[in-house]
Design a protein around this motif. Structure first.
Motif, PDB file in Angstrom:
ATOM      1  N   MET A  90       1.350   3.420  -5.615  1.00 47.54           N
ATOM      2  CA  MET A  90       0.952   2.625  -6.785  1.00 47.54           C
ATOM      3  C   MET A  90      -0.132   1.609  -6.393  1.00 47.54           C
ATOM      4  N   VAL A  91       0.068   0.969  -5.253  1.00 45.43           N
ATOM      5  CA  VAL A  91      -0.903  -0.036  -4.799  1.00 45.43           C
ATOM      6  C   VAL A  91      -2.250   0.623  -4.531  1.00 45.43           C
ATOM      7  N   GLN A  92      -2.216   1.808  -3.956  1.00 41.23           N
ATOM      8  CA  GLN A  92      -3.468   2.526  -3.707  1.00 41.23           C
ATOM      9  C   GLN A  92      -4.194   2.831  -5.017  1.00 41.23           C
ATOM     10  N   ARG A  93      -3.417   3.197  -6.040  1.00 42.42           N
ATOM     11  CA  ARG A  93      -4.045   3.472  -7.356  1.00 42.42           C
ATOM     12  C   ARG A  93      -4.678   2.209  -7.929  1.00 42.42           C
ATOM     13  N   VAL A  94      -3.977   1.079  -7.757  1.00 41.96           N
ATOM     14  CA  VAL A  94      -4.529  -0.194  -8.246  1.00 41.96           C
ATOM     15  C   VAL A  94      -5.814  -0.527  -7.491  1.00 41.96           C
ATOM     16  N   ALA A  95      -5.825  -0.275  -6.191  1.00 36.93           N
ATOM     17  CA  ALA A  95      -7.043  -0.508  -5.388  1.00 36.93           C
ATOM     18  C   ALA A  95      -8.167   0.408  -5.869  1.00 36.93           C
ATOM     19  N   ASN A  96      -7.809   1.659  -6.160  1.00 37.32           N
ATOM     20  CA  ASN A  96      -8.833   2.607  -6.633  1.00 37.32           C
ATOM     21  C   ASN A  96      -9.432   2.186  -7.972  1.00 37.32           C
ATOM     22  N   GLN A  97      -8.651   1.440  -8.749  1.00 37.22           N
ATOM     23  CA  GLN A  97      -9.166   0.954 -10.040  1.00 37.22           C
ATOM     24  C   GLN A  97     -10.072  -0.254  -9.870  1.00 37.22           C
ATOM     25  N   GLY A  98     -10.188  -0.773  -8.640  1.00 35.82           N
ATOM     26  CA  GLY A  98     -11.184  -1.816  -8.410  1.00 35.82           C
ATOM     27  C   GLY A  98     -10.655  -3.134  -7.888  1.00 35.82           C
ATOM     28  N   VAL A  99      -9.354  -3.276  -7.752  1.00 31.04           N
ATOM     29  CA  VAL A  99      -8.839  -4.528  -7.190  1.00 31.04           C
ATOM     30  C   VAL A  99      -9.087  -4.491  -5.681  1.00 31.04           C
ATOM     31  N   GLN A 100      -9.818  -5.472  -5.177  1.00 26.31           N
ATOM     32  CA  GLN A 100     -10.250  -5.429  -3.779  1.00 26.31           C
ATOM     33  C   GLN A 100      -9.579  -6.460  -2.899  1.00 26.31           C
ATOM     34  N   ASP A 101      -8.978  -7.482  -3.499  1.00 28.14           N
ATOM     35  CA  ASP A 101      -8.406  -8.582  -2.721  1.00 28.14           C
ATOM     36  C   ASP A 101      -7.167  -8.074  -1.957  1.00 28.14           C
ATOM     37  N   GLN A 102      -7.311  -7.979  -0.636  1.00 31.62           N
ATOM     38  CA  GLN A 102      -6.235  -7.422   0.196  1.00 31.62           C
ATOM     39  C   GLN A 102      -4.970  -8.272   0.129  1.00 31.62           C
ATOM     40  N   VAL A 103      -5.139  -9.565  -0.059  1.00 36.14           N
ATOM     41  CA  VAL A 103      -3.957 -10.443  -0.151  1.00 36.14           C
ATOM     42  C   VAL A 103      -3.143 -10.085  -1.395  1.00 36.14           C
ATOM     43  N   VAL A 104      -3.841  -9.797  -2.471  1.00 36.90           N
ATOM     44  CA  VAL A 104      -3.162  -9.430  -3.718  1.00 36.90           C
ATOM     45  C   VAL A 104      -2.518  -8.051  -3.585  1.00 36.90           C
ATOM     46  N   LEU A 105      -3.234  -7.117  -2.994  1.00 41.45           N
ATOM     47  CA  LEU A 105      -2.688  -5.757  -2.829  1.00 41.45           C
ATOM     48  C   LEU A 105      -1.446  -5.786  -1.937  1.00 41.45           C
ATOM     49  N   GLU A 106      -1.513  -6.607  -0.924  1.00 40.64           N
ATOM     50  CA  GLU A 106      -0.363  -6.745  -0.025  1.00 40.64           C
ATOM     51  C   GLU A 106       0.838  -7.315  -0.782  1.00 40.64           C
ATOM     52  N   ALA A 107       0.571  -8.311  -1.614  1.00 41.54           N
ATOM     53  CA  ALA A 107       1.654  -8.922  -2.405  1.00 41.54           C
ATOM     54  C   ALA A 107       2.272  -7.886  -3.342  1.00 41.54           C
ATOM     55  N   LEU A 108       1.431  -7.078  -3.957  1.00 41.80           N
ATOM     56  CA  LEU A 108       1.911  -6.044  -4.877  1.00 41.80           C
ATOM     57  C   LEU A 108       2.788  -5.032  -4.135  1.00 41.80           C
ATOM     58  N   ALA A 109       2.406  -4.776  -2.901  1.00 42.55           N
ATOM     59  CA  ALA A 109       3.160  -3.808  -2.099  1.00 42.55           C
ATOM     60  C   ALA A 109       4.509  -4.364  -1.661  1.00 42.55           C
ATOM     61  N   ARG A 110       4.626  -5.659  -1.641  1.00 40.12           N
ATOM     62  CA  ARG A 110       5.854  -6.268  -1.133  1.00 40.12           C
ATOM     63  C   ARG A 110       6.938  -6.431  -2.184  1.00 40.12           C
TER      64      ARG A 110
END
Ligand code: SAH
Length: 290
Positions: A90-110
Motif C-alpha cells: 500500500m505504501v509503495q502505491r502511495v509513493a507511486n502516486q507522488g508522495v515523496q516524503d520518506q518520513v511520511v511514507l515510513e509513518a504510513l508503513a508503521r
C-alpha cells in the motif's frame, strides 16, 4: 523545563479521561515491544515510533523497508490480507502516486490501518480507499492522509499539530510518528470513544484526544505549527487561522460537492497566504457536538 515539557509525553488515558487514570497505558507491561518503547520515551521528546518496519531511503518514488515486529494490536490477526507485506505494498502505491516524503511514507508503513477498522472490513484496510467507520463517517484514504501530512511537514519536523476530525484515530496515529505532540478533536462522542479504544493498546504517548467542536480549535493548546482538517468546510474557520503560529501551516479540504485541498501559511500576525492544491473528497465539517 516548562510545565508543558514536563507533562509531555503523557499516556493517552490521562489526556482524554481523567477517570480512567488507573489504566495507565504506560504502566510497565512486559511485551516484546517494551524495550523499544522505553527507548523511544527516553529519547528527548521523540515522536512515537512503533517498532514495525524500518525504512531505508532509496531512489525517488521507490520505497524499501525491512521486516520487523508488528505492533501489539496487529499481532492477534494472522490474516494475510493485513500482513506487513500488504501494508508495504500500500505504501509503495502511495509513493507511486507522488508522495515523496520518506518520513511520511515510513509513518504510513508503521501504523496498522486495519486495527482502526471494523474487523469485517479489515481485509480491505490496505486498499487505497476511504471506508466506513460508522455514524456516516469514514476512515480517510491512505494517499490523502500521506499527501496532507507531506504538505503540512514541507520537509521539516513538526512540533505541535492539531487535527480536526479524529474519526477512528488512524490519521492521528500517523501524525504521532512525525510530530512531537498531536492534539485531535472529534465532535461525535462515540467516534471519540472509538479512537480512544483503538489507540489505547498501541500505547501512543504523544496524542491527546478531545471531544468538542473542532471549528473552535483548541485555544488552550495553541499555537500550533501544523493544523490539519479531516472534514471539508466551505471555508477555513477563522479560529483555526488564529491558532496557527507565525510560519505555521494549515491543510484543509475546502468546498461542498466539489472540493480541493487548501494550504494556508501564516506569514505574519495578521497575514495568511493561501494556495489551492489538488481536488479531494471529504465528509462535511459540521459545527457543534453530538
Ligand atoms: N481522521 C480520520 C478521518 C475521520 S472522517 C481518519 O483518520 O481517517 C472526519 C471526521 O471529522 C468525522 O469523524 C467527523 O465527525 C469529524 N468532524 C466533522 N466536523 C467536525 C468538527 N467541527 N469538529 C470535530 N470533528 C469534526
Amino acid at each position: 523545563m516548562s510545565d508543558k515539557t514536563r507533562q509531555f509525553p503523557l499516556p493517552l488515558s490521562s489526556v482524554t479521561d481523567k477517570a480512567q487514570k488507573k489504566q495507565q497505558v504506560f504502566s510497565p507491561v512486559a511485551t516484546p515491544q517494551t524495550a523499544t518503547q522505553n527507548a523511544a520515551r527516553t529519547a528527548a521528546n521523540s515522536p512515537w515510533k512503533p517498532p514495525t518496519v524500518v525504512a531505508t531511503p532509496s531512489r525517488s518514488h521507490a520505497y524499501a523497508m525491512e521486516r520487523s515486529q508488528p505492533l501489539p494490536a496487529a499481532a492477534p490477526r494472522q490474516n494475510p490480507l493485513v500482513s506487513d507485506a500488504v501494508r508495504r505494498a500500500m505504501v509503495q502505491r502511495v509513493a507511486n502516486q507522488g508522495v515523496q516524503d520518506q518520513v511520511v511514507l515510513e509513518a504510513l508503513a508503521r501504523v496498522p490501518r486495519h486495527a482502526f477498522m471494523d474487523e469485517g472490513l479489515a481485509s480491505q484496510a490496505y486498499i487505497d480507499a476511504s471506508l466506513p467507520i460508522g455514524h456516516h463517517q469514514t476512515i480517510s484514504q491512505p494517499y490523502i492522509v500521506a499527501r496532507m501530512i507531506e504538505v503540512l511537514r514541507n520537509g521539516a519536523a513538526l512540533q505541535r499539530v492539531l487535527e480536526i476530525g479524529t474519526g477512528c484515530g488512524y490519521q492521528a496515529a500517523v501524525l504521532a510518528c512525525v510530530a512531537q505532540e498531536v492534539y485531535s478533536i472529534e465532535r461525535i462522542k462515540p467516534l471519540h470513544e472509538l479512537a480512544k479504544a483503538n489507540l489505547r493498546p498501541m500505547r501512543v504517548p504523544n496524542i491527546r484526544l478531545h471531544y468538542g467542536d473542532g471549528m473552535l480549535g483548541l485555544p488552550q493548546a495553541a499555537p500550533f505549527d501544523g493544523i490539519i482538517l479531516a472534514a471539508a468546510g466551505l471555508e477555513v474557520p477563522q479560529a483555526l487561522l488564529e491558532q496557527l503560529s507565525i510560519g505555521g501551516r494549515l491543510v484543509a479540504p475546502v468546498g461542498g460537492r466539489t472540493q480541493h485541498l487548501e494550504l494556508v501559511t501564516r506569514v505574519a500576525k495578521a497575514e495568511w497566504v493561501s494556495q489551492t492544491l489538488e481536488d479531494c473528497h471529504f465528509v462535511p465539517l459540521r459545527s457543534g457536538t453530538v
